[in-house]
Enzyme design. Structure first.
Site, PDB file in Angstrom:
ATOM      1  N   ILE A   8       7.143   2.054   8.433  1.00  0.00           N
ATOM      2  CA  ILE A   8       6.415   2.185   7.179  1.00  0.00           C
ATOM      3  C   ILE A   8       5.163   1.331   7.288  1.00  0.00           C
ATOM      4  O   ILE A   8       5.106   0.384   8.073  1.00  0.00           O
ATOM      5  CB  ILE A   8       7.250   1.751   5.956  1.00  0.00           C
ATOM      6  CG1 ILE A   8       7.795   0.331   6.132  1.00  0.00           C
ATOM      7  CG2 ILE A   8       8.368   2.740   5.694  1.00  0.00           C
ATOM      8  CD1 ILE A   8       8.487  -0.207   4.899  1.00  0.00           C
ATOM      9  N   SER A   9       4.160   1.668   6.477  1.00  0.00           N
ATOM     10  CA  SER A   9       2.870   0.999   6.602  1.00  0.00           C
ATOM     11  C   SER A   9       2.789  -0.295   5.819  1.00  0.00           C
ATOM     12  O   SER A   9       1.982  -1.160   6.126  1.00  0.00           O
ATOM     13  CB  SER A   9       1.747   1.942   6.143  1.00  0.00           C
ATOM     14  OG  SER A   9       1.714   3.095   6.948  1.00  0.00           O
ATOM     15  N   LYS A  10       3.591  -0.435   4.778  1.00  0.00           N
ATOM     16  CA  LYS A  10       3.485  -1.601   3.915  1.00  0.00           C
ATOM     17  C   LYS A  10       4.774  -2.407   3.934  1.00  0.00           C
ATOM     18  O   LYS A  10       5.860  -1.859   3.929  1.00  0.00           O
ATOM     19  CB  LYS A  10       3.168  -1.185   2.480  1.00  0.00           C
ATOM     20  CG  LYS A  10       1.837  -0.458   2.335  1.00  0.00           C
ATOM     21  CD  LYS A  10       1.583  -0.065   0.882  1.00  0.00           C
ATOM     22  CE  LYS A  10       0.259   0.664   0.737  1.00  0.00           C
ATOM     23  NZ  LYS A  10       0.001   1.067  -0.665  1.00  0.00           N
TER      24      LYS A  10
END
Length: 203
Positions: A8-10
Site C-alpha cells: 500500500i502507498s500510505k
C-alpha cells in the site's frame, strides 16, 4: 512454493493491506510466505519486495494482487519479471488489467510479451533520442558519455554480496557509497549481473 507480495502507498492508516492479503491467501499463499511494504511504488527502498525476491527459488511462483503493486513503471515491471523468468520463477496477477498474466502458462507468457514489447519500443525511442542528441553535440564539438558509478572490483564485490541471502542491502550500499537505485542498476536481488554492470565490465 507460492510467495505473495502486497503493498500500500500510505502508512497513515488510510489504506490497509487486508484486501490484498485475503486475496493472496485465497490463491494459496501461506501467511508465512507473505511479504509486504507500506511505501510508494516509486520508491527504490522497498524492503518487503527485496526480501521476497531474495526468498524466491527456481520453480516458485510470485503472486501479486495487481501489476501496479510490483513495478515502479513499465520498464521496471518488465525487468523484474524478466529477472524472475530467467530464474524459472512464475508470476501470477490476481486482479486488475493484468489479471490474465500468469507466466507459468503459455497464454500468460504471450500477454506479458506484449508488455515487454511495449517497454522495448519505449526504450528504443529513448535510445534514438539520446543518440541523436549526442550526434548533435559532437557536431558542435562537445563530447560526452556516462560514467560508471562502480569500479569493476566493486561490481564483483556487490555481485558476491547480493548472492548471499544474509546480505543487508542498506549496509552494502553504505560500504559502496551508492544508493539502492544505483546498486540495482548493476546487480539483481539474486546477485545476477545486469546490463549496466556488463557494460562497465567490458569498458
Amino acid at each position: 512454493m507460492n510467495l505473495g507480495y502486497a503493498r500500500i502507498s500510505k502508512a497513515d492508516g488510510s489504506q490497509t493491506l487486508d484486501l490484498q492479503i485475503d486475496a493472496l491467501t485465497a490463491a494459496g499463499v501461506a501467511q508465512e510466505h507473505l511479504y509486504q511494504d507500506e511505501a510508494s511504488g516509486k520508491r527504490d527502498d522497498r524492503p518487503g519486495l527485496e526480501a521476497c525476491l531474495k526468498a524466491l527459488r527456481e520453480g516458485d511462483a510470485l503472486y501479486i494482487w495487481k501489476l501496479d503493486r510490483l513495478g515502479r513503471d513499465l520498464k521496471h515491471l518488465v525487468n523484474t519479471v524478466r529477472g524472475l523468468s530467467d530464474r524459472n520463477i512464475g508470476l501470477c496477477v490476481l486482479t486488475g488489467q493484468g489479471a490474465n498474466i500468469d507466466t507459468t502458462t503459455a497464454s500468460g507468457k504471450l500477454i506479458f510479451g506484449i508488455f515487454a514489447a511495449l517497454a522495448e519500443f519505449e526504450g528504443d525511442l529513448i535510445r534514438e533520442r539520446t543518440m541523436a542528441g549526442l550526434a548533435a553535440a559532437r557536431a558542435r564539438g562537445r563530447h560526452g558519455g556516462r560514467k560508471f558509478e562502480l569500479t569493476k572490483n566493486q561490481i564483483r564485490l556487490a555481485q558476491s554480496a547480493m548472492a548471499n541471502r544474509d546480505t543487508h542491502v542498506a549496509q552494502l550500499c553504505r560500504e559502496l557509497d551508492i544508493s539502492r537505485a544505483t546498486l540495482y542498476r548493476y546487480i539483481g536481488p539474486d546477485g545476477a549481473l545486469r546490463s549496466h554492470a556488463l557494460k562497465a565490465l567490458e569498458a
